[in-house]
Design a protein around this motif. Structure first.
Motif, PDB file in Angstrom:
ATOM      1  N   UNK A  11      14.279  -0.167  -0.146  1.00 47.23           N
ATOM      2  CA  UNK A  11      15.150  -0.593  -1.244  1.00 47.23           C
ATOM      3  C   UNK A  11      14.895  -2.056  -1.611  1.00 47.23           C
ATOM      4  N   UNK A  12      14.829  -2.902  -0.598  1.00 49.79           N
ATOM      5  CA  UNK A  12      14.592  -4.331  -0.840  1.00 49.79           C
ATOM      6  C   UNK A  12      13.251  -4.552  -1.525  1.00 49.79           C
ATOM      7  N   UNK A  13      12.219  -3.848  -1.074  1.00 50.20           N
ATOM      8  CA  UNK A  13      10.891  -4.052  -1.657  1.00 50.20           C
ATOM      9  C   UNK A  13      10.762  -3.432  -3.041  1.00 50.20           C
ATOM     10  N   UNK A  14      11.472  -2.346  -3.298  1.00 51.17           N
ATOM     11  CA  UNK A  14      11.477  -1.807  -4.657  1.00 51.17           C
ATOM     12  C   UNK A  14      12.100  -2.811  -5.616  1.00 51.17           C
ATOM     13  N   UNK A  15      13.114  -3.534  -5.150  1.00 48.38           N
ATOM     14  CA  UNK A  15      13.725  -4.574  -5.980  1.00 48.38           C
ATOM     15  C   UNK A  15      12.780  -5.766  -6.144  1.00 48.38           C
ATOM     16  N   UNK A  16      12.177  -6.213  -5.061  1.00 49.73           N
ATOM     17  CA  UNK A  16      11.322  -7.400  -5.122  1.00 49.73           C
ATOM     18  C   UNK A  16      10.075  -7.160  -5.973  1.00 49.73           C
ATOM     19  N   UNK A  17       9.424  -6.024  -5.768  1.00 51.37           N
ATOM     20  CA  UNK A  17       8.178  -5.734  -6.475  1.00 51.37           C
ATOM     21  C   UNK A  17       8.409  -5.035  -7.815  1.00 51.37           C
ATOM     22  N   UNK A  18       9.595  -4.488  -8.021  1.00 51.75           N
ATOM     23  CA  UNK A  18       9.855  -3.715  -9.232  1.00 51.75           C
ATOM     24  C   UNK A  18       9.476  -2.258  -9.057  1.00 51.75           C
ATOM     25  N   UNK A  19       8.276  -2.025  -8.518  1.00 49.32           N
ATOM     26  CA  UNK A  19       7.776  -0.677  -8.234  1.00 49.32           C
ATOM     27  C   UNK A  19       6.989  -0.731  -6.928  1.00 49.32           C
ATOM     28  N   UNK A  20       7.174   0.277  -6.078  1.00 53.91           N
ATOM     29  CA  UNK A  20       6.315   0.442  -4.907  1.00 53.91           C
ATOM     30  C   UNK A  20       5.859   1.897  -4.849  1.00 53.91           C
ATOM     31  N   UNK A  21       4.711   2.104  -4.240  1.00 55.81           N
ATOM     32  CA  UNK A  21       4.123   3.451  -4.184  1.00 55.81           C
ATOM     33  C   UNK A  21       4.166   3.981  -2.754  1.00 55.81           C
ATOM     34  N   UNK A  22       4.644   5.233  -2.615  1.00 52.47           N
ATOM     35  CA  UNK A  22       4.633   5.980  -1.371  1.00 52.47           C
ATOM     36  C   UNK A  22       3.818   7.249  -1.609  1.00 52.47           C
ATOM     37  N   UNK A  23       3.484   7.997  -0.573  1.00 55.33           N
ATOM     38  CA  UNK A  23       2.809   9.276  -0.816  1.00 55.33           C
ATOM     39  C   UNK A  23       3.655  10.172  -1.731  1.00 55.33           C
ATOM     40  N   UNK A  78       5.299  12.379  -8.154  1.00 50.45           N
ATOM     41  CA  UNK A  78       3.960  12.700  -8.589  1.00 50.45           C
ATOM     42  C   UNK A  78       3.517  14.076  -8.095  1.00 50.45           C
ATOM     43  N   UNK A  79       4.448  14.784  -7.452  1.00 47.84           N
ATOM     44  CA  UNK A  79       4.182  16.122  -6.920  1.00 47.84           C
ATOM     45  C   UNK A  79       5.335  17.045  -7.309  1.00 47.84           C
ATOM     46  N   UNK A  80       5.001  18.203  -7.868  1.00 48.37           N
ATOM     47  CA  UNK A  80       6.042  19.156  -8.261  1.00 48.37           C
ATOM     48  C   UNK A  80       6.804  19.662  -7.040  1.00 48.37           C
ATOM     49  N   UNK A  81       6.094  19.920  -5.939  1.00 47.58           N
ATOM     50  CA  UNK A  81       6.754  20.441  -4.744  1.00 47.58           C
ATOM     51  C   UNK A  81       7.759  19.444  -4.169  1.00 47.58           C
ATOM     52  N   UNK A  82       7.368  18.170  -4.126  1.00 51.06           N
ATOM     53  CA  UNK A  82       8.289  17.187  -3.551  1.00 51.06           C
ATOM     54  C   UNK A  82       9.492  16.972  -4.474  1.00 51.06           C
ATOM     55  N   UNK A  83       9.263  17.062  -5.773  1.00 57.36           N
ATOM     56  CA  UNK A  83      10.385  16.957  -6.713  1.00 57.36           C
ATOM     57  C   UNK A  83      11.390  18.075  -6.455  1.00 57.36           C
ATOM     58  N   UNK A 111       5.304   9.834  -4.350  1.00 58.29           N
ATOM     59  CA  UNK A 111       6.389   9.305  -5.182  1.00 58.29           C
ATOM     60  C   UNK A 111       6.192   7.809  -5.404  1.00 58.29           C
ATOM     61  N   UNK A 112       6.705   7.331  -6.528  1.00 62.11           N
ATOM     62  CA  UNK A 112       6.859   5.898  -6.772  1.00 62.11           C
ATOM     63  C   UNK A 112       8.346   5.594  -6.793  1.00 62.11           C
ATOM     64  N   UNK A 113       8.725   4.451  -6.211  1.00 60.21           N
ATOM     65  CA  UNK A 113      10.117   4.022  -6.216  1.00 60.21           C
ATOM     66  C   UNK A 113      10.264   2.823  -7.137  1.00 60.21           C
ATOM     67  N   UNK A 114      11.199   2.921  -8.072  1.00 64.65           N
ATOM     68  CA  UNK A 114      11.490   1.843  -9.017  1.00 64.65           C
ATOM     69  C   UNK A 114      12.804   1.170  -8.620  1.00 64.65           C
ATOM     70  N   UNK A 115      12.754  -0.142  -8.467  1.00 65.92           N
ATOM     71  CA  UNK A 115      13.981  -0.897  -8.226  1.00 65.92           C
ATOM     72  C   UNK A 115      14.700  -1.230  -9.511  1.00 65.92           C
ATOM     73  N   UNK A 116      13.963  -1.325 -10.612  1.00 66.62           N
ATOM     74  CA  UNK A 116      14.525  -1.539 -11.948  1.00 66.62           C
ATOM     75  C   UNK A 116      13.793  -0.619 -12.909  1.00 66.62           C
ATOM     76  N   UNK A 117      14.504  -0.193 -13.929  1.00 64.44           N
ATOM     77  CA  UNK A 117      13.901   0.708 -14.901  1.00 64.44           C
ATOM     78  C   UNK A 117      14.775   0.752 -16.147  1.00 64.44           C
TER      79      UNK A 117
END
Length: 343
Positions: free
Chosen positions: A284-296, A320-325, A298-304
């Motif tokens: 959560x902290x890094x999504x806020x600091x970077x704005x966006x971070x990438x995981x396997x 980025x994956x239908x199954x994970x969604x 999925x991408x996490x957005x702190x702001x959008x």
């Protein structure tokens, strides 16, 4: 990112995302979208209370990678080396002077006012509150902690002033230098305001607790500590003032307030242990600091860009994956059903 791929999730429910990834992955590498920065650290999926985080870059390697980002605006959207390193004290790394801090706090923790002991409040200065340190400093009360926290409006107002209202109005440099997805940060707060807003969010979190009190002051150490001294004299509480500023610490002592430095390491270890909850807070902290971070997957957005009035405490998950969604949506539905049944 289509509307169907976007899932808004509260930070407290990030384990849903982690569980969905863990169905097919043994580890979760957190990366910056820019190839110039690349992989940051990897969470080796293990015991819920004791997994391993492996750092993919030393602090200096991170700083060197950041220096290759061209353009003032683009570089400002990548946290400075010192902020990046300090951010890990939010949940997974200790302070540089942890032993000294522990000894200091232990002298005042666990007091029982019903037995005639003076209760103790902790105060977080504006230069450390954004790293959400109340629990690790023992301010959040329990049998071995302090009685709670004293909040000072001057600290809150300094965070507002330092952060400012600046927003990203022209993301073209970010798109060219970092990644095309940064176009989605149009009209969102810039990097420095986002960092300070972590502090404002945590200030509000502490203010919502029954074990906190708030007093009013002007901005600046002199006014903040003067009002703290007045509170101490009128309330019968002892106060512990935590800061990263030596001058502020000495000023606190002049006001008969027990000040102590919180010192941060300037390096990162090769690895450390962390719970899933610790890792979730870090994300959560890094999504806020970077704005966006990438995981396997999925991408996490702190702001959008959002039509919601308030996104505080929330992340946007871009699948980025239908199954994970499908897994994430299913588990959120189960959680919502359980919450409704149990009130």
């Amino acid at each position: 990112m289509t509307e169907q791929d976007r899932i808004k999730i509260h930070r407290s429910d990030l384990n849903i995302v982690l569980n969905a990834i863990a169905k097919t992955e043994d580890e979760i590498t957190v990366s910056h979208l820019s190839d110039k920065i690349g992989d940051l650290y990897t969470f080796e999926i293990g015991h819920p209370h004791n997994s391993t985080i492996r750092f993919e870059k030393t602090a200096d390697e991170y700083g060197e990678a950041r220096s290759t980002i061209m353009g003032k605006q683009a570089q400002s959207e990548v946290p400075e080396q010192s902020s990046y390193v300090r951010s890990f004290t939010t949940s997974v790394l200790d302070f540089a002077n942890k032993s000294d801090l522990d000894n200091f706090i232990s002298r005042y923790a666990g007091r029982d006012p019903s037995e005639g002991h003076r209760p103790v409040y902790g105060i977080l200065d504006s230069n450390i509150i954004r790293w959400q340190l109340a629990d690790s400093l023992g301010i959040e009360p329990n049998n071995t902690g302090l009685q709670g926290s004293l909040l000072v409006t001057g600290v809150r107002d300094e965070l507002h002033r330092y952060g400012g209202p600046e927003k990203i109005k022209n993301p073209s440099e970010l798109v060219d230098e970092l990644h095309p997805n940064y176009e989605r940060l149009f009209n969102q707060f810039k990097g420095q305001p986002r960092e300070q807003r972590l502090g404002l969010e945590y200030y509000q979190h502490l203010d919502n607790q029954i074990y906190s009190e708030e007093i009013t002051s002007e901005q600046g150490d002199a006014s903040i500590l003067e009002k703290c001294e007045e509170f101490k004299n009128n309330s019968g509480y002892d106060l512990l003032f935590f800061t990263n500023d030596r001058n502020a610490k000495e000023m606190a002592h002049e006001k008969n307030i027990l000040g102590h430095l919180v010192e941060f390491s300037d390096s990162l270890p090769e690895e450390t242990s962390a719970s899933w909850g610790d890792f979730g807070l870090l994300l959560y902290v890094h999504a806020m600091l970077f704005g966006i971070i990438r995981l396997p997957k999925v991408d996490l957005y702190g702001v959008w860009q959002s039509g919601d009035d308030d996104t505080t405490g929330y992340l946007l998950v871009d699948c980025r994956s239908r199954n994970i969604k499908q897994r994430i949506r299913r588990d959120i539905a189960v959680l919502d059903t359980w919450s409704n049944v149990n009130g």
